[in-house]
Enzyme design. Structure first.
Site, PDB file in Angstrom:
ATOM      1  CB  SER A   8     -32.767 -30.327 -30.505  1.00 17.50           C
ATOM      2  OG  SER A   8     -32.932 -30.802 -31.832  1.00 17.50           O
ATOM      3  CG  MET A  37     -32.057 -29.937 -40.748  1.00 17.47           C
ATOM      4  SD  MET A  37     -31.912 -28.278 -40.298  1.00 17.47           S
ATOM      5  CE  MET A  37     -32.746 -28.340 -38.376  1.00 17.47           C
ATOM      6  CG  HIS A  66     -37.904 -33.694 -37.237  1.00 17.79           C
ATOM      7  ND1 HIS A  66     -37.863 -32.357 -36.592  1.00 17.79           N
ATOM      8  CD2 HIS A  66     -38.883 -33.398 -38.708  1.00 17.79           C
ATOM      9  CE1 HIS A  66     -38.328 -32.166 -37.467  1.00 17.79           C
ATOM     10  NE2 HIS A  66     -39.103 -32.198 -38.741  1.00 17.79           N
TER      11      HIS A  66
END
Ligand code: DX5
Ligand code: ZN
Length: 216
Positions: A8, A37, A66
């Site tokens: 990540s 995010m 993601h």
């Protein structure tokens, strides 16, 4: 198939992204995991489309994006253009998950569904045949470096059984708190992809850590 490793980039040194991505290129990493995010779906803001494009400029491996954001349908096309090979959306953020998955697949890339720790994998029953990946959160999304939630093992086993029974080709990805203490047990339970942030990037020799996970 040996387990796939997706470091990540959230845990990388953002001031030296070119160097970090080149390090991953020469390592045994399979994918680069890109955590987006929005400060709404999760209580933190990471980075967005321009930084993903910058990573893509140097990356020689697939970008596994993601999306921890509300209304992901607004940004799926932009992340595809930025270089995503896989895009996962959160089941908890999608009132029309089937439509969101079809949108991602219509771009010719792989589609995933991410599930929070409190979400039962049974909720994937009517979407499992349509997706390429389940991103099983083993921490509450929003931050790197959190403690692995033990219930994840049981969820992996339940999900594996559902995938087998349905004939789905979906891969099971584990995201959050993966390290040397839980990686082997996760693979034994049925995990196909391990995301690792801090475990990789806080090591003095990240390629060695990636190789050690790959060898499990
Ligand atoms: C958490 C992110 C994870 C995180 C994993 O919200 O989705 O991908 O970067 O980091 P570690 O491996 O440090 O828990
Ligand atoms: Zn993630």
């Amino acid at each position: 198939m040996s387990v796939l490793i997706a470091p990540s980039v959230l845990a990388a040194d953002f001031a030296n992204l070119e160097k970090e991505v080149k390090m991953l290129n020469t390592s045994q990493a399979d994918w680069l995991h890109i955590d987006i995010m929005d400060g709404v779906f999760v209580p933190n803001i990471s980075f967005g489309i321009p930084v993903t494009e910058a990573i893509k400029r140097y990356a020689q491996k697939p970008l596994d994006v993601h999306l921890m954001i509300v209304q992901p349908e607004k940004y799926v096309e932009a992340f595809h253009k930025a270089g995503a090979s896989i895009i996962s959306v959160h089941i908890e953020a999608c009132a029309h998950l089937h439509r969101n998955i079809q949108q991602i697949k219509s771009l010719g890339i792989k589609a995933g569904v991410a599930v929070n720790p409190h979400t039962s994998v049974a909720q994937l029953e009517n979407i499992i045949q349509d997706i390429d990946l389940v991103c099983l959160m083993s921490v509450n999304p929003g931050f790197g470096g959190q403690k692995f939630i033990e219930l994840t093992y049981e969820k992996v086993r339940q999900l594996k059984a559902m995938i087998k029974a349905s004939g789905s080709q979906a891969l099971i990805e584990i995201d959050g708190g993966v390290n040397q203490h839980n990686a082997k047990a996760l693979i034994d339970a049925g995990a196909d992809v391990l995301v690792a942030g801090n475990f990789v990037f806080s090591a003095s020799n990240p390629p060695e850590v990636i190789a050690s996970l790959k060898a499990l």
